[in-house]
Design a protein around this motif. Structure first.
Motif, PDB file in Angstrom:
ATOM      1  N   MET A   1     -26.159   3.664  48.345  1.00 31.66           N
ATOM      2  CA  MET A   1     -25.257   4.731  47.907  1.00 31.66           C
ATOM      3  C   MET A   1     -24.199   5.049  48.962  1.00 31.66           C
ATOM      4  O   MET A   1     -23.141   5.569  48.642  1.00 31.66           O
ATOM      5  N   LEU A   2     -24.477   4.717  50.214  1.00 28.72           N
ATOM      6  CA  LEU A   2     -23.542   5.052  51.283  1.00 28.72           C
ATOM      7  C   LEU A   2     -22.215   4.312  51.184  1.00 28.72           C
ATOM      8  O   LEU A   2     -21.243   4.714  51.812  1.00 28.72           O
ATOM      9  N   LEU A   3     -22.141   3.255  50.406  1.00 27.03           N
ATOM     10  CA  LEU A   3     -20.871   2.532  50.334  1.00 27.03           C
ATOM     11  C   LEU A   3     -19.868   3.231  49.429  1.00 27.03           C
ATOM     12  O   LEU A   3     -18.679   2.928  49.471  1.00 27.03           O
ATOM     13  N   VAL A   4     -20.290   4.205  48.645  1.00 28.35           N
ATOM     14  CA  VAL A   4     -19.386   4.881  47.715  1.00 28.35           C
ATOM     15  C   VAL A   4     -18.229   5.598  48.429  1.00 28.35           C
ATOM     16  O   VAL A   4     -17.090   5.475  47.982  1.00 28.35           O
ATOM     17  N   PRO A   5     -18.440   6.321  49.533  1.00 29.71           N
ATOM     18  CA  PRO A   5     -17.289   7.017  50.146  1.00 29.71           C
ATOM     19  C   PRO A   5     -16.152   6.097  50.583  1.00 29.71           C
ATOM     20  O   PRO A   5     -14.987   6.376  50.283  1.00 29.71           O
ATOM     21  N   SER A   6     -16.452   5.003  51.253  1.00 27.21           N
ATOM     22  CA  SER A   6     -15.366   4.121  51.676  1.00 27.21           C
ATOM     23  C   SER A   6     -14.731   3.423  50.488  1.00 27.21           C
ATOM     24  O   SER A   6     -13.517   3.160  50.473  1.00 27.21           O
ATOM     25  N   MET A   7     -15.505   3.150  49.458  1.00 28.42           N
ATOM     26  CA  MET A   7     -14.952   2.526  48.258  1.00 28.42           C
ATOM     27  C   MET A   7     -14.095   3.515  47.467  1.00 28.42           C
ATOM     28  O   MET A   7     -13.136   3.117  46.811  1.00 28.42           O
ATOM     29  N   ALA A   8     -14.434   4.802  47.527  1.00 30.39           N
ATOM     30  CA  ALA A   8     -13.592   5.808  46.874  1.00 30.39           C
ATOM     31  C   ALA A   8     -12.206   5.821  47.513  1.00 30.39           C
ATOM     32  O   ALA A   8     -11.190   5.923  46.818  1.00 30.39           O
TER      33      ALA A   8
ATOM     34  N   ALA B   1      -8.622   4.904  45.744  1.00 30.32           N
ATOM     35  CA  ALA B   1      -7.450   5.780  45.826  1.00 30.32           C
ATOM     36  C   ALA B   1      -6.200   4.961  46.150  1.00 30.32           C
ATOM     37  O   ALA B   1      -5.124   5.213  45.593  1.00 30.32           O
ATOM     38  N   LEU B   2      -6.330   3.983  47.019  1.00 32.21           N
ATOM     39  CA  LEU B   2      -5.187   3.119  47.332  1.00 32.21           C
ATOM     40  C   LEU B   2      -4.808   2.248  46.136  1.00 32.21           C
ATOM     41  O   LEU B   2      -3.632   2.118  45.789  1.00 32.21           O
TER      42      LEU B   2
ATOM     43  N   MET C   1      -5.513  -8.984  56.626  1.00 33.40           N
ATOM     44  CA  MET C   1      -6.080  -8.328  55.447  1.00 33.40           C
ATOM     45  C   MET C   1      -6.507  -6.900  55.780  1.00 33.40           C
ATOM     46  O   MET C   1      -7.599  -6.465  55.442  1.00 33.40           O
ATOM     47  N   ALA C   2      -5.600  -6.170  56.441  1.00 29.96           N
ATOM     48  CA  ALA C   2      -5.897  -4.792  56.813  1.00 29.96           C
ATOM     49  C   ALA C   2      -6.129  -3.932  55.575  1.00 29.96           C
ATOM     50  O   ALA C   2      -5.388  -4.012  54.595  1.00 29.96           O
ATOM     51  N   HIS C   3      -7.176  -3.146  55.643  1.00 33.96           N
ATOM     52  CA  HIS C   3      -7.529  -2.228  54.556  1.00 33.96           C
ATOM     53  C   HIS C   3      -8.244  -1.053  55.217  1.00 33.96           C
ATOM     54  O   HIS C   3      -9.435  -1.139  55.534  1.00 33.96           O
ATOM     55  N   SER C   4      -7.520   0.019  55.462  1.00 33.48           N
ATOM     56  CA  SER C   4      -8.038   1.121  56.272  1.00 33.48           C
ATOM     57  C   SER C   4      -9.394   1.667  55.829  1.00 33.48           C
ATOM     58  O   SER C   4     -10.231   1.947  56.690  1.00 33.48           O
ATOM     59  N   PRO C   5      -9.694   1.835  54.534  1.00 35.01           N
ATOM     60  CA  PRO C   5     -11.026   2.343  54.175  1.00 35.01           C
ATOM     61  C   PRO C   5     -12.168   1.440  54.625  1.00 35.01           C
ATOM     62  O   PRO C   5     -13.306   1.892  54.783  1.00 35.01           O
TER      63      PRO C   5
ATOM     64  N   ILE D   1      -4.195   8.061  33.618  1.00 31.19           N
ATOM     65  CA  ILE D   1      -4.814   6.727  33.590  1.00 31.19           C
ATOM     66  C   ILE D   1      -5.398   6.377  34.959  1.00 31.19           C
ATOM     67  O   ILE D   1      -6.509   5.845  35.045  1.00 31.19           O
ATOM     68  N   ALA D   2      -4.687   6.690  36.030  1.00 30.36           N
ATOM     69  CA  ALA D   2      -5.213   6.425  37.376  1.00 30.36           C
ATOM     70  C   ALA D   2      -6.497   7.210  37.617  1.00 30.36           C
ATOM     71  O   ALA D   2      -7.467   6.686  38.184  1.00 30.36           O
ATOM     72  N   THR D   3      -6.515   8.455  37.176  1.00 32.75           N
ATOM     73  CA  THR D   3      -7.705   9.291  37.353  1.00 32.75           C
ATOM     74  C   THR D   3      -8.874   8.756  36.540  1.00 32.75           C
ATOM     75  O   THR D   3     -10.009   8.663  37.042  1.00 32.75           O
ATOM     76  N   LEU D   4      -8.609   8.377  35.299  1.00 31.94           N
ATOM     77  CA  LEU D   4      -9.695   7.877  34.440  1.00 31.94           C
ATOM     78  C   LEU D   4     -10.231   6.530  34.907  1.00 31.94           C
ATOM     79  O   LEU D   4     -11.449   6.323  34.933  1.00 31.94           O
ATOM     80  N   THR D   5      -9.347   5.621  35.296  1.00 28.26           N
ATOM     81  CA  THR D   5      -9.844   4.321  35.765  1.00 28.26           C
ATOM     82  C   THR D   5     -10.563   4.462  37.101  1.00 28.26           C
ATOM     83  O   THR D   5     -11.561   3.781  37.337  1.00 28.26           O
TER      84      THR D   5
END
Length: 164
Positions: A44-51, A55-56, A111-115, A22-26
């Motif tokens: 499109m460059l925002l996708v890596p940090s959002m990925a 994951a978190l 509101m720390a969020h490392s990505p 479920i985590a993988t599919l969502t």
């Protein structure tokens, strides 16, 4: 070393297969939505940090870093810092400083969020479309939180631990 001693890992237990699937599919659905949004917005460059954010959210939903306040607030704050830094310089040096300044600002705002530090770096490197980048980051972070809610409902988990 005593050969009869059994080594036991202190790592958390492996999640149930259902939870992993479920985590993988969502996560896949959320990131594919972001690709579509990125194509529409040209960011499109925002996708890596959002990925990394997804994951978190999907992999460690109980962490403070995964909560909506941290995901949305941290990403938007970092995007703004990155864009403001880019007004001074688009160099790699300035981008690196934007990532560090974003971390400090997120910590100060609780509101720390490392990505999101990567989002600041991306924002500093942009030479056009800064306003739409910040708006896109806000929408993307909200999409991720929404998919985190879907994941929680499907697995019976409690997410978020807090909203704000």
């Amino acid at each position: 070393m005593n050969p009869s001693r059994v080594w036991i890992s202190r790592a958390p237990e492996r999640p149930a297969v259902r939870v992993v699937v479920i985590a993988t599919l969502t996560s896949s659905a959320a990131l594919l939505c972001l690709v579509a949004l990125g194509r529409l917005s040209g960011h499109m460059l925002l996708v890596p940090s959002m990925a990394a954010s997804m994951a978190l959210i999907a992999g460690a939903p109980d962490l403070p870093l995964s909560q909506p306040r941290n995901v949305v607030g941290g990403q938007v704050l970092s995007a703004m810092i990155g864009v403001l830094t880019g007004l001074v310089s688009h160099s790699a040096w300035a981008a690196a400083l934007a990532g560090a300044m974003a971390l400090g600002a997120m910590m100060a705002a609780r509101m720390a969020h490392s990505p999101a530090a990567a989002t600041a770096v991306i924002g500093a490197l942009l030479v056009s479309g800064q306003a739409s980048f910040v708006a896109g980051v806000a929408v993307a972070a909200c999409v991720l939180v929404a998919f985190g809610l879907v994941r929680a409902r499907l697995t019976g988990a409690h997410y978020p631990a807090y909203w704000w």
